[in-house]
Design a protein around this motif. Structure first.
Motif, mmCIF file in Angstrom:
data_model
loop_
_atom_site.group_PDB
_atom_site.id
_atom_site.type_symbol
_atom_site.label_atom_id
_atom_site.label_comp_id
_atom_site.label_asym_id
_atom_site.label_seq_id
_atom_site.Cartn_x
_atom_site.Cartn_y
_atom_site.Cartn_z
ATOM 1 N N LYS A 82 23.888 76.568 81.591
ATOM 2 C CA LYS A 82 22.523 76.259 81.993
ATOM 3 C C LYS A 82 22.441 74.788 82.373
ATOM 4 O O LYS A 82 23.375 74.028 82.137
ATOM 5 C CB LYS A 82 21.562 76.588 80.857
ATOM 6 N N ASP A 83 21.333 74.392 82.899
ATOM 7 C CA ASP A 83 21.149 73.004 83.329
ATOM 8 C C ASP A 83 20.642 72.154 82.161
ATOM 9 O O ASP A 83 19.500 71.682 82.166
ATOM 10 C CB ASP A 83 20.180 72.949 84.515
ATOM 11 N N ILE A 84 21.493 72.009 81.129
ATOM 12 C CA ILE A 84 21.172 71.191 79.960
ATOM 13 C C ILE A 84 22.394 70.346 79.612
ATOM 14 O O ILE A 84 23.489 70.570 80.140
ATOM 15 C CB ILE A 84 20.773 72.065 78.738
ATOM 16 N N ALA A 85 22.210 69.402 78.706
ATOM 17 C CA ALA A 85 23.332 68.575 78.240
ATOM 18 C C ALA A 85 24.083 69.337 77.149
ATOM 19 O O ALA A 85 23.466 69.880 76.228
ATOM 20 C CB ALA A 85 22.817 67.254 77.695
ATOM 21 N N TYR A 86 25.388 69.416 77.286
ATOM 22 C CA TYR A 86 26.222 70.132 76.327
ATOM 23 C C TYR A 86 27.088 69.160 75.534
ATOM 24 O O TYR A 86 27.541 68.146 76.053
ATOM 25 C CB TYR A 86 27.147 71.123 77.047
ATOM 26 N N THR A 87 27.347 69.528 74.293
ATOM 27 C CA THR A 87 28.359 68.864 73.486
ATOM 28 C C THR A 87 29.680 69.542 73.800
ATOM 29 O O THR A 87 29.781 70.771 73.731
ATOM 30 C CB THR A 87 28.040 69.004 71.976
ATOM 31 N N GLU A 88 30.692 68.769 74.168
ATOM 32 C CA GLU A 88 32.009 69.306 74.512
ATOM 33 C C GLU A 88 32.862 69.405 73.251
ATOM 34 O O GLU A 88 32.884 68.485 72.432
ATOM 35 C CB GLU A 88 32.705 68.408 75.534
ATOM 36 N N ARG A 89 33.568 70.535 73.108
ATOM 37 C CA ARG A 89 34.419 70.730 71.935
ATOM 38 C C ARG A 89 35.638 71.556 72.326
ATOM 39 O O ARG A 89 35.520 72.545 73.031
ATOM 40 C CB ARG A 89 33.639 71.462 70.847
ATOM 41 N N LEU A 90 36.780 71.139 71.822
ATOM 42 C CA LEU A 90 38.016 71.914 71.949
ATOM 43 C C LEU A 90 38.326 72.503 70.577
ATOM 44 O O LEU A 90 38.143 71.849 69.552
ATOM 45 C CB LEU A 90 39.178 71.030 72.395
ATOM 46 N N ALA A 91 38.781 73.754 70.568
ATOM 47 C CA ALA A 91 39.075 74.426 69.306
ATOM 48 C C ALA A 91 40.365 75.217 69.433
ATOM 49 O O ALA A 91 40.825 75.535 70.531
ATOM 50 C CB ALA A 91 37.921 75.356 68.923
ATOM 51 N N VAL A 92 40.935 75.524 68.290
ATOM 52 C CA VAL A 92 42.123 76.362 68.218
ATOM 53 C C VAL A 92 41.795 77.541 67.302
ATOM 54 O O VAL A 92 41.061 77.391 66.329
ATOM 55 C CB VAL A 92 43.346 75.553 67.716
ATOM 56 N N ARG A 93 42.286 78.719 67.665
ATOM 57 C CA ARG A 93 42.115 79.933 66.860
ATOM 58 C C ARG A 93 43.492 80.540 66.654
ATOM 59 O O ARG A 93 44.352 80.469 67.540
ATOM 60 C CB ARG A 93 41.218 80.955 67.575
ATOM 61 N N ILE A 94 43.680 81.146 65.485
ATOM 62 C CA ILE A 94 44.995 81.731 65.220
ATOM 63 C C ILE A 94 44.888 83.216 64.895
ATOM 64 O O ILE A 94 43.904 83.685 64.344
ATOM 65 C CB ILE A 94 45.734 80.998 64.088
ATOM 66 N N ILE A 95 45.929 83.926 65.288
ATOM 67 C CA ILE A 95 46.095 85.335 64.957
ATOM 68 C C ILE A 95 47.334 85.408 64.067
ATOM 69 O O ILE A 95 48.443 85.132 64.514
ATOM 70 C CB ILE A 95 46.263 86.192 66.225
ATOM 71 N N MET A 96 47.092 85.735 62.807
ATOM 72 C CA MET A 96 48.150 85.708 61.810
ATOM 73 C C MET A 96 48.258 87.074 61.137
ATOM 74 O O MET A 96 47.261 87.632 60.693
ATOM 75 C CB MET A 96 47.803 84.639 60.770
ATOM 76 N N LYS A 97 49.475 87.613 61.084
ATOM 77 C CA LYS A 97 49.735 88.894 60.414
ATOM 78 C C LYS A 97 50.528 88.660 59.145
ATOM 79 O O LYS A 97 51.324 87.742 59.055
ATOM 80 C CB LYS A 97 50.545 89.823 61.328
ATOM 81 N N ASN A 98 50.288 89.561 58.184
ATOM 82 C CA ASN A 98 51.120 89.557 56.986
ATOM 83 C C ASN A 98 52.152 90.685 57.092
ATOM 84 O O ASN A 98 52.220 91.377 58.115
ATOM 85 C CB ASN A 98 50.268 89.659 55.704
ATOM 86 N N ASP A 99 52.921 90.893 56.041
ATOM 87 C CA ASP A 99 53.976 91.910 56.088
ATOM 88 C C ASP A 99 53.443 93.340 55.953
ATOM 89 O O ASP A 99 54.196 94.301 56.029
ATOM 90 C CB ASP A 99 55.055 91.638 55.040
ATOM 91 N N LYS A 100 52.129 93.505 55.770
ATOM 92 C CA LYS A 100 51.504 94.833 55.711
ATOM 93 C C LYS A 100 50.855 95.204 57.040
ATOM 94 O O LYS A 100 50.064 96.144 57.100
ATOM 95 C CB LYS A 100 50.443 94.863 54.608
ATOM 96 N N ASP A 101 51.152 94.450 58.091
ATOM 97 C CA ASP A 101 50.578 94.662 59.424
ATOM 98 C C ASP A 101 49.053 94.506 59.407
ATOM 99 O O ASP A 101 48.333 95.252 60.048
ATOM 100 C CB ASP A 101 50.979 96.021 60.008
#
Length: 129
Positions: A9-28
């Motif tokens: 939209k036509d507003i001022a935004y706060t810029e942010r970079l993020a990281v997300r993880i996909i982690m499995k255990n031994d039980k799938d």
């Protein structure tokens, strides 16, 4: 793979970079975060500090939010660009390998107020939504 969520939209935004993880255990099973205040689920992760390496940020956030020591893969597997309220966030998604589940989380005061809780669910259940 890349996906855009929301509409700019036509507003001022706060810029942010993020990281997300996909982690499995031994039980799938994969670990997922439930946010009580808002009633939604998300993958572990969060903001990347200025000049912070993506892998370090992901490993740090995994430990803080889930109590899990992980090693992340080198390559980013997907990204999302999100326009939400006054936030413009780009999230980078990585696979992570569980080394050890310490059982000790280190949530911030805001995360405690939001009611963050983590749990393990089967990959099948996660795929069903």
């Amino acid at each position: 793979m890349s996906k855009v969520l929301g509409t700019r939209k036509d507003i001022a935004y706060t810029e942010r970079l993020a990281v997300r993880i996909i982690m499995k255990n031994d039980k799938d099973e994969i670990v997922i975060i439930f946010v009580k205040n808002g009633n939604y689920y998300k993958l572990p992760g969060g903001g990347i500090e200025p000049d912070e390496d993506h892998r370090f940020a992901g490993e740090r956030k995994a430990m803080e939010e889930t109590g899990c020591k992980v090693i992340m893969d080198e390559g980013c597997m997907a990204t999302t660009e999100e326009w939400r309220n006054d936030l413009h966030q780009i999230s980078y998604y990585y696979r992570a390998h569980l080394v050890r589940d310490t059982g000790v989380v280190e949530l911030t005061e805001d995360e405690i107020v939001d009611g963050l809780q983590h749990g393990w669910i089967s990959v099948k259940s996660a795929m069903r939504g």
